[in-house]
Every structure is written in structure tokens, then in C-alpha cells.
Design a protein around this motif. Structure first.
Motif, PDB file in Angstrom:
ATOM      1  N   LEU A  12      29.190 -33.437  25.636  1.00 29.65           N
ATOM      2  CA  LEU A  12      28.483 -33.378  24.362  1.00 29.65           C
ATOM      3  C   LEU A  12      28.569 -31.997  23.712  1.00 29.65           C
ATOM      4  CD1 LEU A  12      25.331 -35.575  25.075  1.00 29.65           C
ATOM      5  CD2 LEU A  12      27.286 -36.105  23.621  1.00 29.65           C
ATOM      6  N   TYR A  13      28.368 -30.926  24.489  1.00 30.32           N
ATOM      7  CA  TYR A  13      28.496 -29.576  23.934  1.00 30.32           C
ATOM      8  C   TYR A  13      29.926 -29.298  23.472  1.00 30.32           C
ATOM      9  CZ  TYR A  13      23.785 -28.159  25.312  1.00 30.32           C
ATOM     10  OH  TYR A  13      22.429 -28.043  25.422  1.00 30.32           O
ATOM     11  N   GLY A  14      30.907 -29.794  24.228  1.00 29.00           N
ATOM     12  CA  GLY A  14      32.307 -29.627  23.827  1.00 29.00           C
ATOM     13  C   GLY A  14      32.606 -30.342  22.520  1.00 29.00           C
ATOM     14  N   ALA A  15      32.076 -31.578  22.348  1.00 30.03           N
ATOM     15  CA  ALA A  15      32.276 -32.313  21.105  1.00 30.03           C
ATOM     16  C   ALA A  15      31.599 -31.597  19.940  1.00 30.03           C
ATOM     17  CB  ALA A  15      31.736 -33.740  21.255  1.00 30.03           C
ATOM     18  N   PHE A  16      30.415 -31.073  20.170  1.00 30.54           N
ATOM     19  CA  PHE A  16      29.708 -30.340  19.122  1.00 30.54           C
ATOM     20  C   PHE A  16      30.475 -29.066  18.739  1.00 30.54           C
ATOM     21  CE2 PHE A  16      26.381 -27.269  17.796  1.00 30.54           C
ATOM     22  CZ  PHE A  16      25.965 -27.920  16.642  1.00 30.54           C
ATOM     23  N   ALA A  17      30.993 -28.324  19.702  1.00 29.35           N
ATOM     24  CA  ALA A  17      31.769 -27.106  19.421  1.00 29.35           C
ATOM     25  C   ALA A  17      33.052 -27.450  18.669  1.00 29.35           C
ATOM     26  CB  ALA A  17      32.089 -26.384  20.731  1.00 29.35           C
ATOM     27  N   ALA A  18      33.712 -28.556  19.022  1.00 26.53           N
ATOM     28  CA  ALA A  18      34.922 -28.975  18.308  1.00 26.53           C
ATOM     29  C   ALA A  18      34.584 -29.347  16.866  1.00 26.53           C
ATOM     30  CB  ALA A  18      35.576 -30.149  19.033  1.00 26.53           C
ATOM     31  N   PHE A  19      33.472 -30.026  16.658  1.00 26.68           N
ATOM     32  CA  PHE A  19      33.032 -30.403  15.313  1.00 26.68           C
ATOM     33  C   PHE A  19      32.794 -29.150  14.462  1.00 26.68           C
ATOM     34  CE2 PHE A  19      29.460 -31.287  12.414  1.00 26.68           C
ATOM     35  CZ  PHE A  19      29.969 -32.353  11.695  1.00 26.68           C
ATOM     36  N   ILE A  20      32.060 -28.198  14.981  1.00 24.95           N
ATOM     37  CA  ILE A  20      31.790 -26.943  14.264  1.00 24.95           C
ATOM     38  C   ILE A  20      33.093 -26.172  14.042  1.00 24.95           C
ATOM     39  CG2 ILE A  20      30.643 -24.690  14.417  1.00 24.95           C
ATOM     40  CD1 ILE A  20      28.707 -26.930  13.837  1.00 24.95           C
ATOM     41  N   GLY A  21      33.944 -26.107  15.045  1.00 21.24           N
ATOM     42  CA  GLY A  21      35.220 -25.391  14.916  1.00 21.24           C
ATOM     43  C   GLY A  21      36.114 -25.980  13.841  1.00 21.24           C
ATOM     44  N   TYR A  22      36.154 -27.288  13.738  1.00 23.26           N
ATOM     45  CA  TYR A  22      36.986 -27.924  12.714  1.00 23.26           C
ATOM     46  C   TYR A  22      36.472 -27.590  11.321  1.00 23.26           C
ATOM     47  CZ  TYR A  22      38.988 -31.393   9.622  1.00 23.26           C
ATOM     48  OH  TYR A  22      39.613 -31.988   8.564  1.00 23.26           O
ATOM     49  N   PHE A  23      35.169 -27.751  11.095  1.00 23.75           N
ATOM     50  CA  PHE A  23      34.625 -27.518   9.758  1.00 23.75           C
ATOM     51  C   PHE A  23      34.498 -26.038   9.413  1.00 23.75           C
ATOM     52  CE2 PHE A  23      33.358 -31.965  10.160  1.00 23.75           C
ATOM     53  CZ  PHE A  23      33.882 -32.435   8.967  1.00 23.75           C
ATOM     54  N   ALA A  24      34.706 -25.149  10.374  1.00 21.57           N
ATOM     55  CA  ALA A  24      34.741 -23.718  10.075  1.00 21.57           C
ATOM     56  C   ALA A  24      36.071 -23.334   9.437  1.00 21.57           C
ATOM     57  CB  ALA A  24      34.521 -22.904  11.352  1.00 21.57           C
ATOM     58  N   THR A  25      37.108 -24.127   9.635  1.00 24.69           N
ATOM     59  CA  THR A  25      38.437 -23.789   9.095  1.00 24.69           C
ATOM     60  C   THR A  25      38.991 -24.836   8.139  1.00 24.69           C
ATOM     61  OG1 THR A  25      39.501 -24.829  10.992  1.00 24.69           O
ATOM     62  CG2 THR A  25      39.042 -22.466  11.151  1.00 24.69           C
ATOM     63  N   ALA A  26      38.414 -26.012   8.086  1.00 26.33           N
ATOM     64  CA  ALA A  26      38.938 -27.077   7.238  1.00 26.33           C
ATOM     65  C   ALA A  26      37.763 -27.846   6.658  1.00 26.33           C
ATOM     66  CB  ALA A  26      39.830 -28.007   8.064  1.00 26.33           C
TER      67      ALA A  26
END
Length: 164
Positions: A12-26
Motif C-alpha cells: 500500500l505504501y509503495g502504491a501511494f508513493a508511485a501515485f505521488i511520484g507520477y503526479f509530481a512529474t506528469a
């Protein structure tokens, strides 16, 4: 049960970090098109007041502690403002004083996207509409680079209208 909880939290934390990481650049955000610049009209100023001189008879009728030689109404004048670029009007209007008694500061903020390049910018301001004409005016050749922001401001202590 504890190893399953740790694995679940990691996923769950990994999915949340991926979600934030994606919207930080795209998706990619572009503030302005590459061939545009911005002219910002940002002015706050007190309008003028029309004071009149009291006659000696009027002064004699007033109590001694209220004998001010000038009678100035509380209400301030609206401010007329015009902004032209290359001979065409970008803005023409009035700024109304704020406050219940219309004695506050008049403020305007407008943003104009314009083509980058060389332009003739003209600004005119009248802070007392009881008088005709524009006592404050400024005209200048400006070269706007792509994505540049030019601010039109007013400060009577600095000589009136200026560009920065």
C-alpha cells in the motif's frame, strides 16, 4: 499475522508513493505557450478628493475646535485607467474606491497574454475624475521575451506609472 500485515503495508505504501511520484512529474504543465508573454496591470491607489476653502463666515459659525480652513468630503474619486498596446486598447475602465463611505483604496489586477516581441505600451491614469484628462501617463517601447512577465504599477512617490 504480523508478516502479512508488513507485506500489506509495504504494498500500500509503495502504491501511494508511485501515485505521488507520477503526479509530481506528469501530466506536463506549460505556464504559457512558447511565443507568449504576460502584461500584468496591478495598481492600488487612493483616488483624489475635492476640497474647498471655507469662507470666513462659515468658519465663524463653527465651534473653535472645528475651524479647519478646508472642507474635504470623505468620499474619494474613482480612478480612470487605460492600457493600450500597439495602438489597440487592452483595458479601459474605472477602479471604484472601497469601503462603506467610498473612502478606501481602489485596486485593480488584470493579466493579459500577449505575443512576445517589440511593442509600444501606453498607460494613462486619472485619480480625480472631477478633472478632465489624464495627469499620469507613460508610453514606452518594450521588448517582451517569451514567458516574460511585465508589471504595470503606480507609485506617486516614484513619479507615477512605471513598468517593471
Amino acid at each position: 499475522m504480523k508478516p502479512i500485515a508488513i507485506i500489506g503495508q509495504t504494498i500500500l505504501y509503495g502504491a501511494f508513493a508511485a501515485f505521488i511520484g507520477y503526479f509530481a512529474t506528469a501530466p506536463r504543465y506549460q505556464h504559457l505557450p512558447p511565443d507568449k508573454a504576460v502584461v500584468k496591470l496591478s495598481i492600488s491607489h487612493l483616488g483624489g478628493r475635492e476640497c474647498r476653502k471655507r469662507t470666513p463666515e462659515e468658519l465663524a459659525k463653527l465651534p473653535q475646535n472645528m475651524r479647519a480652513p478646508l472642507d474635504c468630503p470623505r468620499e474619494r474619486s474613482p480612478i480612470a485607467l487605460e492600457l493600450d498596446m500597439d495602438g489597440q486598447s487592452l483595458f479601459k475602465g474605472q477602479m471604484q474606491p472601497t469601503g462603506v463611505a467610498k473612502d478606501g483604496i481602489a485596486t485593480i489586477y488584470r493579466r493579459f497574454e500577449v505575443p512576445a516581441g517589440e511593442h509600444t505600451l501606453a498607460v494613462r491614469l486619472n485619480d480625480n475624475l472631477r478633472q478632465s484628462g489624464f495627469p499620469y501617463s507613460k508610453e514606452a517601447q518594450v521588448t517582451l521575451k517569451p514567458a516574460q512577465i511585465l508589471v504595470v504599477d503606480f507609485n506617486p512617490d516614484r513619479g507615477g506609472l512605471f513598468f517593471q
